[in-house]
Scaffold this motif. Sequence first.
Motif, PDB file in Angstrom:
ATOM      1  N   LEU A 184      80.601   9.907  53.946  1.00 55.09           N
ATOM      2  CA  LEU A 184      81.277  10.996  53.238  1.00 55.09           C
ATOM      3  C   LEU A 184      80.501  12.298  53.399  1.00 55.09           C
ATOM      4  O   LEU A 184      81.074  13.345  53.696  1.00 55.09           O
ATOM      5  CB  LEU A 184      81.406  10.642  51.756  1.00 55.09           C
ATOM      6  CG  LEU A 184      81.909  11.727  50.814  1.00 55.09           C
ATOM      7  CD1 LEU A 184      83.393  11.936  51.020  1.00 55.09           C
ATOM      8  CD2 LEU A 184      81.628  11.359  49.386  1.00 55.09           C
ATOM      9  N   LEU A 185      79.188  12.235  53.251  1.00 59.53           N
ATOM     10  CA  LEU A 185      78.378  13.451  53.272  1.00 59.53           C
ATOM     11  C   LEU A 185      77.971  13.879  54.678  1.00 59.53           C
ATOM     12  O   LEU A 185      77.829  15.076  54.939  1.00 59.53           O
ATOM     13  CB  LEU A 185      77.127  13.251  52.416  1.00 59.53           C
ATOM     14  CG  LEU A 185      77.384  12.997  50.923  1.00 59.53           C
ATOM     15  CD1 LEU A 185      76.077  12.714  50.209  1.00 59.53           C
ATOM     16  CD2 LEU A 185      78.101  14.163  50.292  1.00 59.53           C
ATOM     17  N   CYS A 186      77.762  12.940  55.595  1.00 58.07           N
ATOM     18  CA  CYS A 186      77.160  13.290  56.877  1.00 58.07           C
ATOM     19  C   CYS A 186      78.083  13.188  58.087  1.00 58.07           C
ATOM     20  O   CYS A 186      77.792  13.791  59.120  1.00 58.07           O
ATOM     21  CB  CYS A 186      75.939  12.396  57.122  1.00 58.07           C
ATOM     22  SG  CYS A 186      74.663  12.595  55.866  1.00 58.07           S
ATOM     23  N   CYS A 187      79.132  12.426  58.005  1.00 62.35           N
ATOM     24  CA  CYS A 187      79.905  12.171  59.226  1.00 62.35           C
ATOM     25  C   CYS A 187      81.276  12.824  59.207  1.00 62.35           C
ATOM     26  O   CYS A 187      81.525  13.780  59.925  1.00 62.35           O
ATOM     27  CB  CYS A 187      80.048  10.674  59.449  1.00 62.35           C
ATOM     28  SG  CYS A 187      78.454   9.869  59.721  1.00 62.35           S
ATOM     29  N   CYS A 188      82.174  12.287  58.427  1.00 65.65           N
ATOM     30  CA  CYS A 188      83.564  12.757  58.439  1.00 65.65           C
ATOM     31  C   CYS A 188      84.089  12.707  57.006  1.00 65.65           C
ATOM     32  O   CYS A 188      84.280  11.617  56.453  1.00 65.65           O
ATOM     33  CB  CYS A 188      84.397  11.873  59.362  1.00 65.65           C
ATOM     34  SG  CYS A 188      86.108  12.389  59.491  1.00 65.65           S
ATOM     35  N   LEU A 189      84.303  13.862  56.430  1.00 65.40           N
ATOM     36  CA  LEU A 189      84.673  13.949  55.016  1.00 65.40           C
ATOM     37  C   LEU A 189      85.958  13.206  54.673  1.00 65.40           C
ATOM     38  O   LEU A 189      85.958  12.388  53.745  1.00 65.40           O
ATOM     39  CB  LEU A 189      84.763  15.415  54.584  1.00 65.40           C
ATOM     40  CG  LEU A 189      85.075  15.653  53.118  1.00 65.40           C
ATOM     41  CD1 LEU A 189      83.915  15.224  52.256  1.00 65.40           C
ATOM     42  CD2 LEU A 189      85.414  17.102  52.869  1.00 65.40           C
ATOM     43  N   PRO A 190      87.082  13.401  55.376  1.00 66.50           N
ATOM     44  CA  PRO A 190      88.317  12.701  54.965  1.00 66.50           C
ATOM     45  C   PRO A 190      88.196  11.183  55.050  1.00 66.50           C
ATOM     46  O   PRO A 190      88.594  10.463  54.133  1.00 66.50           O
ATOM     47  CB  PRO A 190      89.371  13.220  55.932  1.00 66.50           C
ATOM     48  CG  PRO A 190      88.838  14.485  56.480  1.00 66.50           C
ATOM     49  CD  PRO A 190      87.348  14.350  56.467  1.00 66.50           C
ATOM     50  N   LEU A 191      87.649  10.689  56.147  1.00 72.64           N
ATOM     51  CA  LEU A 191      87.508   9.245  56.278  1.00 72.64           C
ATOM     52  C   LEU A 191      86.456   8.701  55.317  1.00 72.64           C
ATOM     53  O   LEU A 191      86.559   7.569  54.834  1.00 72.64           O
ATOM     54  CB  LEU A 191      87.156   8.876  57.721  1.00 72.64           C
ATOM     55  CG  LEU A 191      88.252   9.151  58.752  1.00 72.64           C
ATOM     56  CD1 LEU A 191      87.755   8.845  60.154  1.00 72.64           C
ATOM     57  CD2 LEU A 191      89.492   8.354  58.441  1.00 72.64           C
ATOM     58  N   GLY A 192      85.446   9.491  55.019  1.00 72.66           N
ATOM     59  CA  GLY A 192      84.428   9.080  54.053  1.00 72.66           C
ATOM     60  C   GLY A 192      84.999   8.947  52.651  1.00 72.66           C
ATOM     61  O   GLY A 192      84.613   8.058  51.895  1.00 72.66           O
ATOM     62  N   ILE A 193      85.942   9.823  52.297  1.00 70.12           N
ATOM     63  CA  ILE A 193      86.579   9.730  50.974  1.00 70.12           C
ATOM     64  C   ILE A 193      87.393   8.443  50.875  1.00 70.12           C
ATOM     65  O   ILE A 193      87.325   7.723  49.874  1.00 70.12           O
ATOM     66  CB  ILE A 193      87.467  10.970  50.723  1.00 70.12           C
ATOM     67  CG1 ILE A 193      86.610  12.210  50.520  1.00 70.12           C
ATOM     68  CG2 ILE A 193      88.362  10.752  49.509  1.00 70.12           C
ATOM     69  CD1 ILE A 193      87.396  13.503  50.446  1.00 70.12           C
ATOM     70  N   VAL A 194      88.149   8.136  51.936  1.00 72.94           N
ATOM     71  CA  VAL A 194      88.956   6.910  51.925  1.00 72.94           C
ATOM     72  C   VAL A 194      88.044   5.685  51.851  1.00 72.94           C
ATOM     73  O   VAL A 194      88.310   4.739  51.106  1.00 72.94           O
ATOM     74  CB  VAL A 194      89.871   6.862  53.170  1.00 72.94           C
ATOM     75  CG1 VAL A 194      90.618   5.544  53.238  1.00 72.94           C
ATOM     76  CG2 VAL A 194      90.847   8.025  53.154  1.00 72.94           C
TER      77      VAL A 194
END
Length: 169
Positions: free
Chosen positions: A99-109
Amino acid sequence: MSYPGYDKGPDPSAPAQPPPYSNVPPYGAPPPLLPSGGQFPTPSYGAAPIMPPNPQGYYPPYNEDPNRGPMGYAPQQVILVSPPPAKEIDYLGYSIFTLLCCCLPLGIVALVYSIQTRDANRAGNTAQAQRSSRMARIFNNTALGVGIVVLIVWVAVVITISLSAFNHY
């Protein structure tokens, strides 16, 4: 044009008197039912209480006998067994990282699925915990892959721009 006696009303500064007390019960309530002595007899030890006659058609509750009073039931033991907690991995730390370091939308899911896995583990719902854990892992791996690809593309673009600017001078 004035009315005769209009000025002769009650004094508004005087307090209003309440209506007189009446011994009649309000709304015509029936008098209480008492046996012919004025009192109910006191039951002796071990005897069932004597129920007063009720001509109004009183129906006792389903567990009450009008001649013996409420029926007693033997105490029952209730045993509550909680389901064993499921042991599926929730990938919560991995989800926070993506969520914090890679990809925000996919990290939220991925974070949402991680929390669902944790809740299903606590409730003992193993099937739901396995589904949510699998989805959290898939979204975390996808977010990490997207993050790495974006980082490689960004580094390539920065190097290309830097080399073209250096060769220009």
